[in-house]
Design an enzyme around this catalytic site. Sequence first.
Site, PDB file in Angstrom:
ATOM      1  N   TYR A 251      10.208   0.874   6.891  1.00  0.00           N
ATOM      2  CA  TYR A 251      11.214   0.523   6.072  1.00  0.00           C
ATOM      3  C   TYR A 251      12.457   1.577   6.288  1.00  0.00           C
ATOM      4  O   TYR A 251      13.535   1.411   5.709  1.00  0.00           O
ATOM      5  CB  TYR A 251      11.021   0.020   4.524  1.00  0.00           C
ATOM      6  CG  TYR A 251      10.115  -1.125   4.657  1.00  0.00           C
ATOM      7  CD1 TYR A 251      10.864  -2.360   4.492  1.00  0.00           C
ATOM      8  CD2 TYR A 251       8.812  -1.030   4.508  1.00  0.00           C
ATOM      9  CE1 TYR A 251       9.975  -3.318   4.429  1.00  0.00           C
ATOM     10  CE2 TYR A 251       8.081  -2.217   4.452  1.00  0.00           C
ATOM     11  CZ  TYR A 251       8.678  -3.466   4.365  1.00  0.00           C
ATOM     12  OH  TYR A 251       8.000  -4.501   4.244  1.00  0.00           O
TER      13      TYR A 251
ATOM     14  N   CYS B 256       0.885  -1.893  -2.275  1.00  0.00           N
ATOM     15  CA  CYS B 256       1.541  -2.458  -0.885  1.00  0.00           C
ATOM     16  C   CYS B 256       0.523  -2.108   0.099  1.00  0.00           C
ATOM     17  O   CYS B 256      -0.287  -1.174  -0.080  1.00  0.00           O
ATOM     18  CB  CYS B 256       2.754  -1.820  -0.727  1.00  0.00           C
ATOM     19  SG  CYS B 256       3.875  -1.950   0.723  1.00  0.00           S
TER      20      CYS B 256
ATOM     21  N   ARG C  45      14.908 -16.549   0.481  1.00  0.00           N
ATOM     22  CA  ARG C  45      14.898 -15.204   1.161  1.00  0.00           C
ATOM     23  C   ARG C  45      15.733 -15.150   2.247  1.00  0.00           C
ATOM     24  O   ARG C  45      16.248 -14.228   2.754  1.00  0.00           O
ATOM     25  CB  ARG C  45      13.186 -14.964   1.990  1.00  0.00           C
ATOM     26  CG  ARG C  45      13.025 -13.930   2.844  1.00  0.00           C
ATOM     27  CD  ARG C  45      11.576 -14.065   3.454  1.00  0.00           C
ATOM     28  NE  ARG C  45      11.392 -12.769   4.257  1.00  0.00           N
ATOM     29  CZ  ARG C  45      10.241 -12.236   4.865  1.00  0.00           C
ATOM     30  NH1 ARG C  45       9.372 -12.919   4.351  1.00  0.00           N
ATOM     31  NH2 ARG C  45      10.324 -11.502   5.529  1.00  0.00           N
TER      32      ARG C  45
ATOM     33  N   ASN D 233       7.101  -8.240  -4.415  1.00  0.00           N
ATOM     34  CA  ASN D 233       8.326  -7.363  -3.855  1.00  0.00           C
ATOM     35  C   ASN D 233       9.557  -7.843  -4.929  1.00  0.00           C
ATOM     36  O   ASN D 233       9.735  -8.673  -5.329  1.00  0.00           O
ATOM     37  CB  ASN D 233       8.754  -7.558  -2.576  1.00  0.00           C
ATOM     38  CG  ASN D 233       7.627  -6.763  -1.648  1.00  0.00           C
ATOM     39  OD1 ASN D 233       7.150  -5.646  -1.863  1.00  0.00           O
ATOM     40  ND2 ASN D 233       7.365  -7.519  -0.538  1.00  0.00           N
TER      41      ASN D 233
ATOM     42  N   HIS E  18       8.286   1.240   0.015  1.00  0.00           N
ATOM     43  CA  HIS E  18       9.036   0.938   0.884  1.00  0.00           C
ATOM     44  C   HIS E  18       9.796   2.057   1.170  1.00  0.00           C
ATOM     45  O   HIS E  18      11.140   1.712   2.051  1.00  0.00           O
ATOM     46  CB  HIS E  18       9.687  -0.475   0.724  1.00  0.00           C
ATOM     47  CG  HIS E  18       8.615  -1.644   1.023  1.00  0.00           C
ATOM     48  ND1 HIS E  18       9.311  -2.887   1.034  1.00  0.00           N
ATOM     49  CD2 HIS E  18       7.548  -1.793   1.204  1.00  0.00           C
ATOM     50  CE1 HIS E  18       8.250  -3.727   0.987  1.00  0.00           C
ATOM     51  NE2 HIS E  18       7.209  -3.105   1.118  1.00  0.00           N
TER      52      HIS E  18
END
Length: 406
Positions: free
Chosen positions: A229, A149, A75, A129, A179
């Site tokens: 987002y 989500c 990440r 995700n 998102h």
Amino acid sequence: MIDGFARLRDTLPVTELVLVDPAAERLELVGGLARRIFARQGHEGTITTTSDLDAGVDGADAVLLQLRVGGQAARERDETWPLECGCVGQETTGAGGLAKALRTVPVVLDIAERVRRTNPDAWIIDFTNPVGIVTRALLRAGHKAVGLCNVAIGFQRKFAALLGVSPAEVHLDHVGLNHLTWETGVRLGGPGGEDVLPRLLAEHGDAVADDLRLPRSVLDRLGVVPSYYLRYFYAHDAVVEELRTKPSRAAEVAAMEKQLLEMYGDSALDEKPALLGKRGGAFYSEAAVDLAAALLGGGGSPHQVVNTYNRGTLPFLPDDAVIEVPAAVGPQGAAPLPVAPVDPLYAGLIANVTAYEDLALEAALRGGRERVFKALLAHPLVGQLEYADGLTDRLLAHNREHLAWA
């Protein structure tokens, strides 16, 4: 999640909860705290821990997927190398989101096949995700899957608090992709109830805008509430500059997780620590319990915001696109509810990102540098040949160990 299962046991009675993790030390710490939480709240279900996936899913009614291939280190890279090309570094959208999809889809599909061999009737609830792409991969492979989500339930709880009503009274006109969603209506009492979004924005627009880190004027001009987002799209360059000047979210989360695991090792701890609230994923447990209960036929809300096949709901998208909208949920799965015509301002971006997701899924399933390049070129946060080429090289350099074809 454990806290939610314990508190909401009347909605979803659980006889056995199996925690599966290849990291034995983490599994032991989380499993111990989980048992103490169940005991403190008087839950009679058992909690089993195992690193054996096949044993863990054997006999399961539902399998909840939450995983991160490469851990927080991957990440960290996803949030960093896109910035070198002047593009947003984020783990679920843009180039970083594509990298996560490429690493994740093959692993999730392998897990799902093993679930199907062991128990073909089990529902797969995907939190992993990028949820839209992963859920589409699962559905395309014929699995009983629904994506989930926490953006919608977060808005529902926030709006209910601002309006002074119970969350159950708030129904969202929530539309888009995972998102990439907008709240185009906030209705009291159900899908056909009074739309109080104009009043909500007039009376509480500043509070909503602060949460989204967008100017209040954006909400007033659009007349809708975009998800957090959308900031990556509406204020891309400003976000890139911001990300270049502060520690990554991945670094913050990694430090937080280290501290949390140390806390979990305290045998006196038998409740969810307050620090966990800063980790993200608020209200996931309530959403997960509600969805699992509905899918298993024992209760749960009949209408929930989920990720599932479009099936004509948004006429400008293919039927097999995965969208995030309110749906009727039950033992037969999730069926999207009718959606009002979507303003071209949002429909155009939805269609663009859907095209990117098509290409991203092909790259994840079939590999190849050119497929990665085309997916990046199609993404509205990239969209230039020079950027797409540079990002492709960086993506492959940082992810070879997780891509069998690279």
